[in-house]
Design an enzyme around this catalytic site. Structure first.
Site, PDB file in Angstrom:
ATOM      1  N   ARG A 109      26.913 112.694  35.807  1.00  0.00           N
ATOM      2  CA  ARG A 109      27.718 112.218  34.676  1.00  0.00           C
ATOM      3  C   ARG A 109      26.928 112.339  33.367  1.00  0.00           C
ATOM      4  O   ARG A 109      27.175 113.233  32.567  1.00  0.00           O
ATOM      5  CB  ARG A 109      28.153 110.752  34.923  1.00  0.00           C
ATOM      6  CG  ARG A 109      29.333 110.294  34.086  1.00  0.00           C
ATOM      7  CD  ARG A 109      29.090 110.124  32.592  1.00  0.00           C
ATOM      8  NE  ARG A 109      28.053 109.140  32.268  1.00  0.00           N
ATOM      9  CZ  ARG A 109      27.614 108.929  31.033  1.00  0.00           C
ATOM     10  NH1 ARG A 109      28.104 109.622  30.000  1.00  0.00           N
ATOM     11  NH2 ARG A 109      26.660 108.036  30.802  1.00  0.00           N
ATOM     12  N   ASP A 110      25.966 111.480  33.171  1.00  0.00           N
ATOM     13  CA  ASP A 110      25.246 111.462  31.894  1.00  0.00           C
ATOM     14  C   ASP A 110      24.551 112.794  31.653  1.00  0.00           C
ATOM     15  O   ASP A 110      24.503 113.293  30.521  1.00  0.00           O
ATOM     16  CB  ASP A 110      24.229 110.318  31.918  1.00  0.00           C
ATOM     17  CG  ASP A 110      23.597 110.072  30.563  1.00  0.00           C
ATOM     18  OD1 ASP A 110      24.017 110.705  29.581  1.00  0.00           O
ATOM     19  OD2 ASP A 110      22.677 109.251  30.478  1.00  0.00           O
TER      20      ASP A 110
ATOM     21  N   HIS B  14      17.444 102.331  31.390  1.00  0.00           N
ATOM     22  CA  HIS B  14      17.779 103.753  31.277  1.00  0.00           C
ATOM     23  C   HIS B  14      16.916 104.350  30.164  1.00  0.00           C
ATOM     24  O   HIS B  14      17.178 104.123  28.985  1.00  0.00           O
ATOM     25  CB  HIS B  14      19.271 103.875  30.942  1.00  0.00           C
ATOM     26  CG  HIS B  14      19.742 105.264  30.672  1.00  0.00           C
ATOM     27  ND1 HIS B  14      20.576 105.950  31.516  1.00  0.00           N
ATOM     28  CD2 HIS B  14      19.487 106.120  29.646  1.00  0.00           C
ATOM     29  CE1 HIS B  14      20.824 107.155  31.025  1.00  0.00           C
ATOM     30  NE2 HIS B  14      20.161 107.284  29.880  1.00  0.00           N
TER      31      HIS B  14
ATOM     32  N   HIS C 192      14.855 107.592  28.187  1.00  0.00           N
ATOM     33  CA  HIS C 192      14.765 109.014  27.889  1.00  0.00           C
ATOM     34  C   HIS C 192      13.284 109.364  27.742  1.00  0.00           C
ATOM     35  O   HIS C 192      12.446 108.488  27.543  1.00  0.00           O
ATOM     36  CB  HIS C 192      15.520 109.335  26.604  1.00  0.00           C
ATOM     37  CG  HIS C 192      17.010 109.354  26.814  1.00  0.00           C
ATOM     38  ND1 HIS C 192      17.867 110.088  26.039  1.00  0.00           N
ATOM     39  CD2 HIS C 192      17.791 108.741  27.733  1.00  0.00           C
ATOM     40  CE1 HIS C 192      19.113 109.920  26.460  1.00  0.00           C
ATOM     41  NE2 HIS C 192      19.095 109.099  27.487  1.00  0.00           N
TER      42      HIS C 192
ATOM     43  N   CYS D 225      20.978 117.310  25.926  1.00  0.00           N
ATOM     44  CA  CYS D 225      21.711 117.273  24.675  1.00  0.00           C
ATOM     45  C   CYS D 225      21.557 118.596  23.927  1.00  0.00           C
ATOM     46  O   CYS D 225      20.746 118.714  23.009  1.00  0.00           O
ATOM     47  CB  CYS D 225      21.237 116.122  23.793  1.00  0.00           C
ATOM     48  SG  CYS D 225      22.447 115.672  22.559  1.00  0.00           S
TER      49      CYS D 225
ATOM     50  N   ASN E 255      17.203 112.438  29.425  1.00  0.00           N
ATOM     51  CA  ASN E 255      16.886 111.485  30.475  1.00  0.00           C
ATOM     52  C   ASN E 255      15.576 111.804  31.179  1.00  0.00           C
ATOM     53  O   ASN E 255      15.218 112.955  31.357  1.00  0.00           O
ATOM     54  CB  ASN E 255      18.004 111.525  31.528  1.00  0.00           C
ATOM     55  CG  ASN E 255      19.334 111.101  30.963  1.00  0.00           C
ATOM     56  OD1 ASN E 255      19.471 109.997  30.452  1.00  0.00           O
ATOM     57  ND2 ASN E 255      20.322 111.988  31.032  1.00  0.00           N
TER      58      ASN E 255
END
Lengths: 294, 294
Positions: B10-11, B197, B199, B230, B239
């Site tokens: 997903r992310d 979470h 990065h 991204c 991530n």
């Protein structure tokens, strides 16, 4: 206060495609202006073995020597030490691998043979009024042998300190260090004049530094822009990037004497010189304090 | 034991160029076979807003649901929650930004307006027998506003827990977290059901996880291969890579339930699917235990 030794000009550029003498001098001068207190400037190795450092004498002669900066040179043997001393260096570094297989691959002799040779080299350098740091490569693991027993590294440390070595550095040669391995090695070695040299090959670079900081280590190598990606091992990332180390330390309130903005300019120069995108997150994204315009 | 939630499907994929439905299903299935216990599978967002997730229903319908794996879906609003519940999800996630500017940019309304909307959404999801995790984005800093006061994040946590939120996640949306910021935020928030979470935008990903582990946090997001770079922000890394997290944790003797070799196969698949070199050191170099033949 943490003491960073910038190794981009030597360890970094030695593991990149060769760059012109002029570019090396510009990078050294840019780094000397960042506020960093220590720079590994060149190595005096045989030009056939390492063409990247064939112009070490000229680079060093032309570089601006900044007050308050300690410059060091890596030497592989007595001949290299003589050249470094003749060039005016007062801080020399030698390498020996904790792993016998790696030492044979790298230096074509056993660890024991390398250690035996250090006794006279240290004496010779001391008689010339300079100091010797022994860098113990593969301290956190060997790519051929795997884990290296901390007791073996501790034995090498004891021996070279007995021979008069002034300082010890542990090299994480292929990025096998992890927080656990840092803890185990530091526990085995105890209190010695120590500098740690980490790679960020497997993402643990800053986690290792954080662990070592908590255990009282205050000296670290780092390479501007993460220079030293070892182009012969595609994709493998090398030294921790100085900007990333400084960025984390300053955020923690730990001073390094380094001006991060000037360091980022030097990192941009390093990228320009090598002509490749360097693996430094802080160079790419900027410091966390640099905001996006709304 | 540390609980990793794999967010690559997903992310990760939501922040890559769109890939075919088939590829998404293959990646989900490969991850379900790694031993990971939690996977963020899809998001139910408007296809015009996020074309990468337009096929969420089909992906989820075709994916193999492995026993022992908790699957979750991100939803932006009640309409998305209805779709997720209809698809059979029992763990939903919603996002609100701690920074008002980021919330307006991302969701076109104030943080206060988003929070007001959560009350009914949580109630609706609970009535359907499912749970809601509130992800607080920009918890460690906002790219527009800079530092976000930990007290502000703590206030949001208190409020949504009061509204019945089942779990809290702190999102390090643009990689501004550092060990210091992790310590400060955890101290301000106290004991709550928490997942972090991170990065790895500025190299601190694993250092942040190490810091949080020492403070007792046991749940982390990570993305296979570091998926989610991204592509709209060139060079910015996203991530933390699941392989890097698992590699460090296993070396520390911390179990995750994950088979690292199978995870590396899934990471190689992720790389094949996206067609770009993913920013995962352990994928590139292999685990530290993988030796070079002599």
């Amino acid at each position: 206060m943490v003491s960073i030794r910038e190794v981009g000009p030597r360890d970094g550029l030695q593991n990149e495609a060769p760059v012109p003498t002029d570019a090396k001098v510009r990078l050294l001068d840019a780094l000397s202006a960042t506020g960093v207190r220590r720079i590994e400037a060149v190595s005096f190795v045989h030009p056939r073995a390492i063409p990247q450092m064939a112009d070490a004498d000229e680079v060093w002669a032309r570089a601006r020597k900044a007050g308050g900066v300690r410059y060091s040179a890596l030497v592989p043997n007595p001949r290299g030490a003589e050249r470094a001393l003749a060039a005016g260096f007062t801080e020399l570094e030698v390498v020996v691998s904790a792993s016998d297989t790696h030492n044979r691959r790298n230096l074509n002799r056993s660890t024991e043979e390398s250690l035996a040779g250090l006794t006279d080299l240290i004496k010779m350098v001391h008689e010339a009024g300079a100091t010797v740091e022994v860098i113990v490569a593969t301290s956190f693991g060997c790519p051929y042998e795997g884990d290296v027993p901390p007791a073996r590294v501790a034995g090498i440390v004891e021996r070279v300190l007995g021979d008069g070595a002034d300082r010890i550095a542990f090299g994480d040669t292929t990025g096998m260090a992890t927080p656990r391995r840092v803890r185990e090695l530091l526990a085995a070695v105890g209190q010695v004049p120590l500098l740690l040299h980490f790679h960020d090959t497997r993402g643990t670079g800053l986690a290792n530094i954080l662990t070592a900081l908590e255990l009282g280590v205050t000296e670290f190598d780092a390479s501007v822009g993460g220079l030293g990606g070892c182009p012969y091992a595609p994709g493998a990332s090398g030294n921790v990037a100085t900007e990333e180390v400084v960025h984390m330390l300053h955020d923690m309130g730990v001073d390094t004497g380094i001006d991060l903005e000037k360091l980022l300019e030097a990192a941009a120069l390093a990228e320009q010189i090598t002509g490749r995108e360097l693996p430094s997150g802080v160079l790419r994204a900027g410091p966390r304090t640099r905001l996006t315009p709304q």
